[in-house]
Design a protein around this motif. Structure first.
Motif, mmCIF file in Angstrom:
data_model
loop_
_atom_site.group_PDB
_atom_site.id
_atom_site.type_symbol
_atom_site.label_atom_id
_atom_site.label_comp_id
_atom_site.label_asym_id
_atom_site.label_seq_id
_atom_site.Cartn_x
_atom_site.Cartn_y
_atom_site.Cartn_z
ATOM 1 N N ILE A 149 5.146 1.126 7.165
ATOM 2 C CA ILE A 149 6.603 1.163 7.039
ATOM 3 C C ILE A 149 7.214 1.279 8.428
ATOM 4 C CG2 ILE A 149 8.602 2.376 6.130
ATOM 5 C CD1 ILE A 149 6.865 3.360 3.837
ATOM 6 N N ASN A 150 7.986 0.276 8.801
ATOM 7 C CA ASN A 150 8.687 0.279 10.075
ATOM 8 C C ASN A 150 9.846 1.261 10.015
ATOM 9 O OD1 ASN A 150 10.404 -0.385 12.310
ATOM 10 N ND2 ASN A 150 9.335 -2.356 12.473
ATOM 11 N N THR A 200 -4.914 3.853 -9.695
ATOM 12 C CA THR A 200 -3.673 3.379 -9.104
ATOM 13 C C THR A 200 -3.235 2.099 -9.803
ATOM 14 O OG1 THR A 200 -2.546 2.982 -6.988
ATOM 15 C CG2 THR A 200 -4.657 1.877 -7.323
ATOM 16 N N ASN A 201 -2.060 1.630 -9.445
ATOM 17 C CA ASN A 201 -1.591 0.326 -9.915
ATOM 18 C C ASN A 201 -1.259 -0.474 -8.667
ATOM 19 O OD1 ASN A 201 1.370 -1.144 -10.988
ATOM 20 N ND2 ASN A 201 -0.575 -1.656 -11.931
ATOM 21 N N ALA A 202 -2.155 -1.387 -8.293
ATOM 22 C CA ALA A 202 -2.060 -2.069 -6.998
ATOM 23 C C ALA A 202 -1.044 -3.208 -6.996
ATOM 24 C CB ALA A 202 -3.432 -2.586 -6.590
ATOM 25 N N GLU A 203 0.158 -2.883 -7.469
ATOM 26 C CA GLU A 203 1.266 -3.852 -7.488
ATOM 27 C C GLU A 203 2.504 -3.202 -6.871
ATOM 28 O OE1 GLU A 203 0.891 -6.874 -8.525
ATOM 29 O OE2 GLU A 203 -1.021 -6.770 -9.605
ATOM 30 N N PHE A 204 2.268 -2.347 -5.879
ATOM 31 C CA PHE A 204 3.354 -1.511 -5.360
ATOM 32 C C PHE A 204 3.290 -1.443 -3.839
ATOM 33 C CE2 PHE A 204 5.480 2.780 -5.034
ATOM 34 C CZ PHE A 204 6.671 2.419 -5.661
ATOM 35 N N PRO A 205 3.441 -2.597 -3.168
ATOM 36 C CA PRO A 205 3.376 -2.593 -1.697
ATOM 37 C C PRO A 205 4.552 -1.817 -1.102
ATOM 38 C CG PRO A 205 4.217 -4.695 -2.513
ATOM 39 C CD PRO A 205 3.766 -3.919 -3.724
ATOM 40 N N THR A 213 -2.148 12.508 10.843
ATOM 41 C CA THR A 213 -2.825 11.369 10.218
ATOM 42 C C THR A 213 -1.967 10.707 9.142
ATOM 43 O OG1 THR A 213 -5.005 12.332 10.624
ATOM 44 C CG2 THR A 213 -4.868 10.641 8.922
ATOM 45 N N VAL A 214 -1.349 11.517 8.285
ATOM 46 C CA VAL A 214 -0.525 10.964 7.196
ATOM 47 C C VAL A 214 0.633 10.150 7.757
ATOM 48 C CG1 VAL A 214 1.057 11.547 5.317
ATOM 49 C CG2 VAL A 214 -1.148 12.714 5.498
ATOM 50 N N GLN A 215 1.323 10.699 8.746
ATOM 51 C CA GLN A 215 2.459 9.980 9.328
ATOM 52 C C GLN A 215 2.009 8.685 10.006
ATOM 53 O OE1 GLN A 215 5.748 10.953 8.875
ATOM 54 N NE2 GLN A 215 6.018 8.849 9.573
ATOM 55 N N LYS A 216 0.860 8.727 10.631
ATOM 56 C CA LYS A 216 0.314 7.536 11.287
ATOM 57 C C LYS A 216 0.046 6.436 10.264
ATOM 58 C CE LYS A 216 -3.433 6.066 14.395
ATOM 59 N NZ LYS A 216 -4.655 6.504 15.123
ATOM 60 N N ILE A 217 -0.479 6.826 9.097
ATOM 61 C CA ILE A 217 -0.743 5.851 8.037
ATOM 62 C C ILE A 217 0.564 5.281 7.501
ATOM 63 C CG2 ILE A 217 -1.628 5.592 5.677
ATOM 64 C CD1 ILE A 217 -3.782 7.694 6.404
ATOM 65 N N VAL A 218 1.533 6.147 7.261
ATOM 66 C CA VAL A 218 2.841 5.680 6.768
ATOM 67 C C VAL A 218 3.479 4.725 7.767
ATOM 68 C CG1 VAL A 218 5.189 6.389 6.182
ATOM 69 C CG2 VAL A 218 3.250 7.718 5.329
ATOM 70 N N ASP A 254 19.982 -8.781 -14.940
ATOM 71 C CA ASP A 254 21.036 -8.835 -13.915
ATOM 72 C C ASP A 254 20.656 -8.087 -12.645
ATOM 73 O OD1 ASP A 254 22.923 -10.231 -15.629
ATOM 74 O OD2 ASP A 254 23.080 -8.337 -16.738
ATOM 75 N N CYS A 255 19.714 -7.164 -12.750
ATOM 76 C CA CYS A 255 19.276 -6.387 -11.583
ATOM 77 C C CYS A 255 17.923 -5.765 -11.872
ATOM 78 C CB CYS A 255 20.303 -5.311 -11.219
ATOM 79 S SG CYS A 255 20.521 -4.048 -12.497
ATOM 80 N N VAL A 256 17.295 -5.256 -10.838
ATOM 81 C CA VAL A 256 16.017 -4.556 -10.974
ATOM 82 C C VAL A 256 16.112 -3.236 -10.220
ATOM 83 C CG1 VAL A 256 13.580 -4.548 -10.324
ATOM 84 C CG2 VAL A 256 14.608 -6.628 -11.258
ATOM 85 N N ILE A 257 15.683 -2.164 -10.850
ATOM 86 C CA ILE A 257 15.647 -0.853 -10.192
ATOM 87 C C ILE A 257 14.204 -0.517 -9.880
ATOM 88 C CG2 ILE A 257 16.058 1.620 -10.478
ATOM 89 C CD1 ILE A 257 18.511 0.949 -12.143
ATOM 90 N N ILE A 258 13.940 -0.270 -8.594
ATOM 91 C CA ILE A 258 12.562 -0.055 -8.131
ATOM 92 C C ILE A 258 12.589 0.675 -6.787
ATOM 93 C CG2 ILE A 258 12.364 -2.222 -6.838
ATOM 94 C CD1 ILE A 258 9.544 -2.528 -8.115
ATOM 95 N N ASP A 259 11.434 1.131 -6.334
ATOM 96 C CA ASP A 259 11.330 1.821 -5.049
ATOM 97 C C ASP A 259 11.726 0.912 -3.898
ATOM 98 O OD1 ASP A 259 9.438 2.379 -2.538
ATOM 99 O OD2 ASP A 259 9.822 4.275 -3.534
ATOM 100 N N ASN A 260 12.328 1.493 -2.882
ATOM 101 C CA ASN A 260 12.869 0.742 -1.754
ATOM 102 C C ASN A 260 11.836 -0.079 -0.990
ATOM 103 O OD1 ASN A 260 15.055 0.089 0.116
ATOM 104 N ND2 ASN A 260 13.988 1.404 1.581
ATOM 105 N N GLU A 261 10.640 0.455 -0.787
ATOM 106 C CA GLU A 261 9.654 -0.257 0.031
ATOM 107 C C GLU A 261 9.136 -1.534 -0.640
ATOM 108 O OE1 GLU A 261 9.349 0.233 3.116
ATOM 109 O OE2 GLU A 261 10.621 1.986 3.018
ATOM 110 N N PRO A 262 8.668 -1.466 -1.899
ATOM 111 C CA PRO A 262 8.318 -2.726 -2.542
ATOM 112 C C PRO A 262 9.530 -3.629 -2.729
ATOM 113 C CG PRO A 262 8.102 -0.905 -4.082
ATOM 114 C CD PRO A 262 8.273 -0.309 -2.731
ATOM 115 N N ALA A 263 10.711 -3.027 -2.912
ATOM 116 C CA ALA A 263 11.934 -3.828 -3.064
ATOM 117 C C ALA A 263 12.141 -4.717 -1.841
ATOM 118 C CB ALA A 263 13.139 -2.912 -3.266
#
Length: 258
Positions: A255-256, A46-51, A246-251, A188-197
């Motif tokens: 993630i609120n 993994t790359n542990a820079e993706f909260p 279980t998966v949904q519980k972890i998510v 000027d901007c950064v494109i990235i996934d919404n959750e880490p964003a």
């Protein structure tokens, strides 16, 4: 004489009993040790820079992917080992069989499917655009011709390069560095996934996320193309963990829903 003989026989019986008991105990201990040694290790890159999917909490790597991978390993009776590596080295490492699986908020794309296989999807991702609050970038059309920061080899990198041209893209090792480049005015901007964003915007005053989503995508686990047996086992475990909630519980833990 008979009395002495009886005493000797009784002593021998006790001795044999203790010896048998000791032998059984040793056998049980040896069996337990062998079983422990035989327990396979599931090596996850993994790359542990993706909260909140994967990030460091002290010495541990935690997050959605880490917990789902642990739940899968538990289902399969395996020991999970997580390796923190550069994002763009995950797929090559899985191809080379250095890692069993790759799990890093990774999107299934046609390009990646040429190199690895993917599990069924376990989460949805949304690519977004981070800008400064006073930026003249108001819509996706305004991104054209701007300097765009991305994390190397992510779908944000892939899609932005296709849509806006490689000459406008600056690649960084991780999202945090890309966001710092935005803060300092290098892009000027950064494109990235919404959750880490959301985490990056919360940690850096003066930034915001454009209301319009850039791309929606499915996250899945990647495997070496030859390792179809492991993929089938993981898919079966993933289905059970999805069906029992279980998966949904972890998510939901990370993630609120609001």
């Amino acid at each position: 004489m008979k009395k002495v003989l009886c005493i000797v026989l009784a002593a021998l019986t006790v001795a044999f009993a203790f010896a048998a008991c000791s032998k059984n105990t040793e056998t049980e201990d040896t069996t337990a040790a062998t079983e422990a040694q035989a327990k396979e290790t599931l090596v996850m890159a993994t790359n542990a820079e993706f909260p909140p999917y994967e990030f460091h909490e002290g010495d541990a790597i935690v997050g959605i992917d880490a917990e789902i991978a642990q739940a899968i390993a538990d289902k399969l009776g395996m020991e999970l080992k997580i390796e923190d590596v550069a994002f763009d080295s995950i797929i090559p490492g899985v191809q080379a069989k250095k890692y069993d699986i790759g799990m890093a908020g990774m999107t299934v794309t046609d390009q990646r499917l040429k190199s690895v296989n993917f599990s069924t999807s376990y989460a949805k991702g949304v690519q977004v655009v981070i800008v400064k609050e006073d930026s003249d970038i108001k819509t996706l059309d305004d991104v054209k011709g701007k300097k765009i920061g991305v994390q190397t080899s992510t779908t944000g990198d892939i899609y932005a390069t296709d849509d806006y041209g490689e000459e406008n893209i600056t690649k960084y090792d991780n999202g945090a560095v890309a966001v710092q480049a935005l803060v300092s005015g290098k892009v000027d901007c950064v494109i990235i996934d919404n959750e880490p964003a959301k985490s990056y915007v919360a940690a850096n005053e003066g930034l915001k996320i454009l209301e319009t989503s850039y791309v929606e995508e499915d996250y899945a686990i990647c495997f070496n193309k030859e390792n179809t047996e492991l993929m089938e086992k993981v898919n079966a475990a993933l289905k059970e963990l999805t069906d029992d909630g279980t998966v949904q519980k972890i998510v939901d833990k990370y993630i609120n829903a609001d």
